[in-house]
Design a protein around this motif. Structure first.
Motif, PDB file in Angstrom:
ATOM      1  N   GLN A   1       0.856  -1.186   0.000  1.00 53.02           N
ATOM      2  CA  GLN A   1       0.000   0.000   0.000  1.00 53.02           C
ATOM      3  C   GLN A   1       0.890   1.233   0.000  1.00 53.02           C
ATOM      4  O   GLN A   1       1.759   1.381   0.865  1.00 53.02           O
ATOM      5  CB  GLN A   1      -0.912  -0.006   1.226  1.00 53.02           C
ATOM      6  CG  GLN A   1      -1.838  -1.217   1.288  1.00 53.02           C
ATOM      7  CD  GLN A   1      -2.761  -1.276   0.083  1.00 53.02           C
ATOM      8  OE1 GLN A   1      -3.727  -0.514  -0.022  1.00 53.02           O
ATOM      9  NE2 GLN A   1      -2.476  -2.177  -0.840  1.00 53.02           N
TER      10      GLN A   1
ATOM     11  N   LEU B   1       3.083  -9.714   6.663  1.00 51.89           N
ATOM     12  CA  LEU B   1       1.968  -9.018   7.310  1.00 51.89           C
ATOM     13  C   LEU B   1       2.288  -8.663   8.755  1.00 51.89           C
ATOM     14  O   LEU B   1       1.808  -7.651   9.274  1.00 51.89           O
ATOM     15  CB  LEU B   1       0.696  -9.878   7.251  1.00 51.89           C
ATOM     16  CG  LEU B   1       0.056 -10.018   5.868  1.00 51.89           C
ATOM     17  CD1 LEU B   1      -1.143 -10.969   5.926  1.00 51.89           C
ATOM     18  CD2 LEU B   1      -0.399  -8.647   5.344  1.00 51.89           C
TER      19      LEU B   1
ATOM     20  N   SER C   1      -3.245   0.921  -3.426  1.00 55.48           N
ATOM     21  CA  SER C   1      -2.741  -0.163  -4.269  1.00 55.48           C
ATOM     22  C   SER C   1      -2.286   0.295  -5.650  1.00 55.48           C
ATOM     23  O   SER C   1      -1.991  -0.547  -6.504  1.00 55.48           O
ATOM     24  CB  SER C   1      -3.831  -1.229  -4.446  1.00 55.48           C
ATOM     25  OG  SER C   1      -4.244  -1.734  -3.201  1.00 55.48           O
TER      26      SER C   1
ATOM     27  N   LYS D   1      -1.463  -5.671   1.884  1.00 56.68           N
ATOM     28  CA  LYS D   1      -2.758  -6.354   1.921  1.00 56.68           C
ATOM     29  C   LYS D   1      -2.809  -7.429   0.841  1.00 56.68           C
ATOM     30  O   LYS D   1      -1.996  -7.439  -0.094  1.00 56.68           O
ATOM     31  CB  LYS D   1      -3.899  -5.364   1.758  1.00 56.68           C
ATOM     32  CG  LYS D   1      -4.138  -4.857   0.367  1.00 56.68           C
ATOM     33  CD  LYS D   1      -5.451  -4.074   0.327  1.00 56.68           C
ATOM     34  CE  LYS D   1      -5.947  -3.909  -1.096  1.00 56.68           C
ATOM     35  NZ  LYS D   1      -7.271  -3.267  -1.132  1.00 56.68           N
ATOM     36  N   ASP D   2      -3.774  -8.327   0.987  1.00 53.05           N
ATOM     37  CA  ASP D   2      -3.963  -9.374  -0.013  1.00 53.05           C
ATOM     38  C   ASP D   2      -4.499  -8.762  -1.301  1.00 53.05           C
ATOM     39  O   ASP D   2      -5.243  -7.770  -1.264  1.00 53.05           O
ATOM     40  CB  ASP D   2      -4.953 -10.420   0.500  1.00 53.05           C
ATOM     41  CG  ASP D   2      -4.409 -11.220   1.668  1.00 53.05           C
ATOM     42  OD1 ASP D   2      -3.282 -11.737   1.555  1.00 53.05           O
ATOM     43  OD2 ASP D   2      -5.105 -11.319   2.705  1.00 53.05           O
TER      44      ASP D   2
END
Length: 220
Positions: free
Chosen positions: A33, A171, A39, A192-193
């Motif tokens: 991020q 993470l 993103s 993030k995924d």
């Protein structure tokens, strides 16, 4: 090395991942991020503050510095602009060089060694944040549309439990002050995924690059 299976994971430019050698042999593990746009990131075309250029077309006859031939924001975006204009880089620019670093491209323009550069918006934002006085040195004359941020990827053949361990380790960086400091140092606000929208845009980037190759845009 990733494509050959010599590495388990890597952080690569979006443009590099769109190359079939990687996209067919690797998977996206996590999405960094970036400050400001999450993103996504953009290509900024920058010149010195006193340069008379006000738009990309004004750079004809100028010298330019690009990052490297696989860089989406530092090379492929400006090449797509030239292709749409029916121009070749060697004919449009007075001189052209590669810096192999977005930071170095910025420094080259600041130092007057080139008139313009194409740089990663996140790197440019970090450069501005380090010193407010920088805002008086360079000026953005064009911003691209949003591109998916450079992903953390793993080879597809990596065992699921190993992939899960890597994902958890990355993470966990967001859970401690030290980990967050590391992320900030590389210009990331978090991780993030990948969601469906991100993956769709990543696929669209591959189509964009394929189109450049199909039109013979990526040539001297």
């Amino acid at each position: 090395m990733l494509a050959l299976g010599q590495l388990d994971a890597g952080i690569v430019c979006t443009g590099a991942f769109a190359d079939p050698k990687l996209s067919q042999s690797c998977k996206v593990l996590l999405v960094p991020q970036l400050p400001g746009e999450g993103s996504y990131y953009r290509s900024f075309i920058v010149v010195r503050a006193g340069d008379p250029a006000r738009r990309f077309e004004d750079l004809r006859g100028h010298s330019a510095v690009f990052t490297d031939p696989l860089s989406l924001t530092g090379y492929l975006y400006p090449i797509s602009r030239l292709c749409a204009m029916g121009q070749k880089p060697s004919a449009f620019f007075m001189a052209l060089s590669f810096s192999h670093s977005h930071d170095r491209s910025i420094a080259v323009v600041v130092d007057g060694l080139a008139d313009a550069a194409a740089v990663d918006s996140a790197v440019f934002g970090d450069w501005l944040e380090r010193d407010a006085a920088h805002s008086k040195e360079l000026r953005i004359i064009e911003r691209s549309g949003p591109f998916p941020s450079p992903p953390i990827i793993v080879r597809s053949s990596l065992a699921v439990h190993e992939r899960d361990r890597l994902r958890k380790a990355f993470l966990n960086l967001t859970a401690t002050a030290g980990g967050r400091a590391i992320l900030k140092q590389v210009g990331w606000a978090g991780l993030k995924d990948p969601d469906p929208e991100y993956l769709d845009r990543l696929q669209a980037t591959g189509v964009f690059m394929k189109g450049l190759h199909g039109q013979n845009c990526i040539s001297p």
